[in-house]
Design a protein around this motif. Structure first.
Motif, PDB file in Angstrom:
ATOM      1  N   ASN A   7       0.840  -1.192   0.000  1.00 60.20           N
ATOM      2  CA  ASN A   7       0.000   0.000   0.000  1.00 60.20           C
ATOM      3  C   ASN A   7       0.879   1.248   0.000  1.00 60.20           C
ATOM      4  O   ASN A   7       1.941   1.270   0.616  1.00 60.20           O
ATOM      5  CB  ASN A   7      -0.907   0.024   1.230  1.00 60.20           C
ATOM      6  CG  ASN A   7      -1.973  -1.033   1.180  1.00 60.20           C
ATOM      7  OD1 ASN A   7      -2.241  -1.611   0.130  1.00 60.20           O
ATOM      8  ND2 ASN A   7      -2.605  -1.312   2.301  1.00 60.20           N
ATOM      9  N   GLN A   8       0.403   2.248  -0.692  1.00 62.46           N
ATOM     10  CA  GLN A   8       1.084   3.542  -0.702  1.00 62.46           C
ATOM     11  C   GLN A   8       0.253   4.509   0.118  1.00 62.46           C
ATOM     12  O   GLN A   8      -0.966   4.575  -0.064  1.00 62.46           O
ATOM     13  CB  GLN A   8       1.213   4.073  -2.118  1.00 62.46           C
ATOM     14  CG  GLN A   8       2.051   3.223  -3.021  1.00 62.46           C
ATOM     15  CD  GLN A   8       2.043   3.775  -4.437  1.00 62.46           C
ATOM     16  OE1 GLN A   8       1.813   4.956  -4.664  1.00 62.46           O
ATOM     17  NE2 GLN A   8       2.291   2.910  -5.397  1.00 62.46           N
ATOM     18  N   HIS A  10      -0.145   8.517   1.027  1.00 61.33           N
ATOM     19  CA  HIS A  10       0.203   9.896   0.676  1.00 61.33           C
ATOM     20  C   HIS A  10      -0.470  10.790   1.718  1.00 61.33           C
ATOM     21  O   HIS A  10      -1.684  10.760   1.873  1.00 61.33           O
ATOM     22  CB  HIS A  10      -0.289  10.237  -0.722  1.00 61.33           C
ATOM     23  CG  HIS A  10       0.206   9.278  -1.751  1.00 61.33           C
ATOM     24  ND1 HIS A  10       1.418   9.419  -2.368  1.00 61.33           N
ATOM     25  CD2 HIS A  10      -0.343   8.141  -2.242  1.00 61.33           C
ATOM     26  CE1 HIS A  10       1.597   8.420  -3.220  1.00 61.33           C
ATOM     27  NE2 HIS A  10       0.537   7.632  -3.160  1.00 61.33           N
ATOM     28  N   PHE A  25      -4.391   9.734   1.729  1.00 60.14           N
ATOM     29  CA  PHE A  25      -5.051   8.694   0.958  1.00 60.14           C
ATOM     30  C   PHE A  25      -4.122   7.508   0.833  1.00 60.14           C
ATOM     31  O   PHE A  25      -2.913   7.638   0.755  1.00 60.14           O
ATOM     32  CB  PHE A  25      -5.579   9.181  -0.386  1.00 60.14           C
ATOM     33  CG  PHE A  25      -4.587   9.805  -1.305  1.00 60.14           C
ATOM     34  CD1 PHE A  25      -4.061   9.085  -2.362  1.00 60.14           C
ATOM     35  CD2 PHE A  25      -4.201  11.125  -1.140  1.00 60.14           C
ATOM     36  CE1 PHE A  25      -3.169   9.662  -3.238  1.00 60.14           C
ATOM     37  CE2 PHE A  25      -3.307  11.716  -2.011  1.00 60.14           C
ATOM     38  CZ  PHE A  25      -2.781  10.987  -3.057  1.00 60.14           C
ATOM     39  N   VAL A  27      -3.467   3.979  -1.232  1.00 58.84           N
ATOM     40  CA  VAL A  27      -3.731   3.297  -2.504  1.00 58.84           C
ATOM     41  C   VAL A  27      -3.222   1.866  -2.372  1.00 58.84           C
ATOM     42  O   VAL A  27      -2.056   1.644  -2.055  1.00 58.84           O
ATOM     43  CB  VAL A  27      -3.031   4.005  -3.682  1.00 58.84           C
ATOM     44  CG1 VAL A  27      -3.340   3.292  -4.995  1.00 58.84           C
ATOM     45  CG2 VAL A  27      -3.429   5.469  -3.746  1.00 58.84           C
ATOM     46  N   ASN A  28      -4.115   0.898  -2.607  1.00 51.39           N
ATOM     47  CA  ASN A  28      -3.703  -0.509  -2.493  1.00 51.39           C
ATOM     48  C   ASN A  28      -3.163  -1.021  -3.828  1.00 51.39           C
ATOM     49  O   ASN A  28      -3.138  -0.306  -4.825  1.00 51.39           O
ATOM     50  CB  ASN A  28      -4.840  -1.382  -1.949  1.00 51.39           C
ATOM     51  CG  ASN A  28      -6.010  -1.522  -2.898  1.00 51.39           C
ATOM     52  OD1 ASN A  28      -5.911  -1.280  -4.097  1.00 51.39           O
ATOM     53  ND2 ASN A  28      -7.151  -1.920  -2.359  1.00 51.39           N
ATOM     54  N   GLU A  32      -7.022   0.890  -5.844  1.00 55.38           N
ATOM     55  CA  GLU A  32      -8.168   1.451  -5.133  1.00 55.38           C
ATOM     56  C   GLU A  32      -7.659   2.407  -4.062  1.00 55.38           C
ATOM     57  O   GLU A  32      -6.666   2.134  -3.392  1.00 55.38           O
ATOM     58  CB  GLU A  32      -8.977   0.332  -4.478  1.00 55.38           C
ATOM     59  CG  GLU A  32      -9.501  -0.675  -5.469  1.00 55.38           C
ATOM     60  CD  GLU A  32      -9.989  -1.949  -4.804  1.00 55.38           C
ATOM     61  OE1 GLU A  32     -10.872  -2.589  -5.401  1.00 55.38           O
ATOM     62  OE2 GLU A  32      -9.501  -2.314  -3.726  1.00 55.38           O
ATOM     63  N   ALA A  33      -8.358   3.511  -3.895  1.00 52.73           N
ATOM     64  CA  ALA A  33      -7.917   4.534  -2.946  1.00 52.73           C
ATOM     65  C   ALA A  33      -8.936   4.726  -1.830  1.00 52.73           C
ATOM     66  O   ALA A  33     -10.136   4.571  -2.028  1.00 52.73           O
ATOM     67  CB  ALA A  33      -7.685   5.844  -3.664  1.00 52.73           C
ATOM     68  N   GLU A  34      -8.412   5.057  -0.663  1.00 49.85           N
ATOM     69  CA  GLU A  34      -9.223   5.368   0.517  1.00 49.85           C
ATOM     70  C   GLU A  34      -8.754   6.738   1.006  1.00 49.85           C
ATOM     71  O   GLU A  34      -7.558   6.991   1.109  1.00 49.85           O
ATOM     72  CB  GLU A  34      -8.947   4.294   1.566  1.00 49.85           C
ATOM     73  CG  GLU A  34      -9.656   4.475   2.859  1.00 49.85           C
ATOM     74  CD  GLU A  34      -9.296   3.339   3.810  1.00 49.85           C
ATOM     75  OE1 GLU A  34      -8.645   3.632   4.823  1.00 49.85           O
ATOM     76  OE2 GLU A  34      -9.665   2.181   3.517  1.00 49.85           O
ATOM     77  N   PHE A  35      -9.697   7.631   1.275  1.00 49.18           N
ATOM     78  CA  PHE A  35      -9.373   9.003   1.665  1.00 49.18           C
ATOM     79  C   PHE A  35      -9.841   9.261   3.095  1.00 49.18           C
ATOM     80  O   PHE A  35     -10.956   8.899   3.460  1.00 49.18           O
ATOM     81  CB  PHE A  35     -10.068   9.995   0.726  1.00 49.18           C
ATOM     82  CG  PHE A  35      -9.734   9.752  -0.719  1.00 49.18           C
ATOM     83  CD1 PHE A  35      -8.600  10.306  -1.270  1.00 49.18           C
ATOM     84  CD2 PHE A  35     -10.546   8.963  -1.509  1.00 49.18           C
ATOM     85  CE1 PHE A  35      -8.281  10.074  -2.598  1.00 49.18           C
ATOM     86  CE2 PHE A  35     -10.239   8.725  -2.841  1.00 49.18           C
ATOM     87  CZ  PHE A  35      -9.097   9.288  -3.382  1.00 49.18           C
TER      88      PHE A  35
END
Length: 88
Positions: A7-8, A10, A25, A27-28, A32-35
């Motif tokens: 996962n990244q 930011h 956020f 990013v997997n 897909e991103a989660e904020f």
């Protein structure tokens, strides 16, 4: 078993009226991103007055990202969790 990209995360740190917040956020490997926004006090629940001060700023940040990046409905995708405080 194939290795997948980690996962990244930011993170953007911001300050407002002496309060420190984070917008980040994650990013997997699927893209897909989660904020999320975070505002915390270590080892204690933040005072409600701090939440009442910083939450409008959180919404402004989300609205500006939506507007400047052309991401329709972006603010509705930001995850909100409030623990020990009221978030209307």
């Amino acid at each position: 078993m194939a290795l997948k990209m980690p996962n990244q995360i930011h993170r953007i740190f911001y300050q407002y009226s002496g309060l420190n917040g984070n917008f980040y956020f994650l990013v997997n490997y699927k893209g897909e991103a989660e904020f999320r926004h975070t505002y915390i006090d270590i080892n204690r629940t933040p005072p409600q007055r701090d939440i009442d001060t910083i939450r409008p700023v959180m919404f402004e940040i989300e609205n500006e990202i939506e507007k400047q990046c052309g991401l329709v409905g972006f603010s509705a995708q930001v995850i909100e969790e409030c623990m020990g405080v009221e978030c209307d």
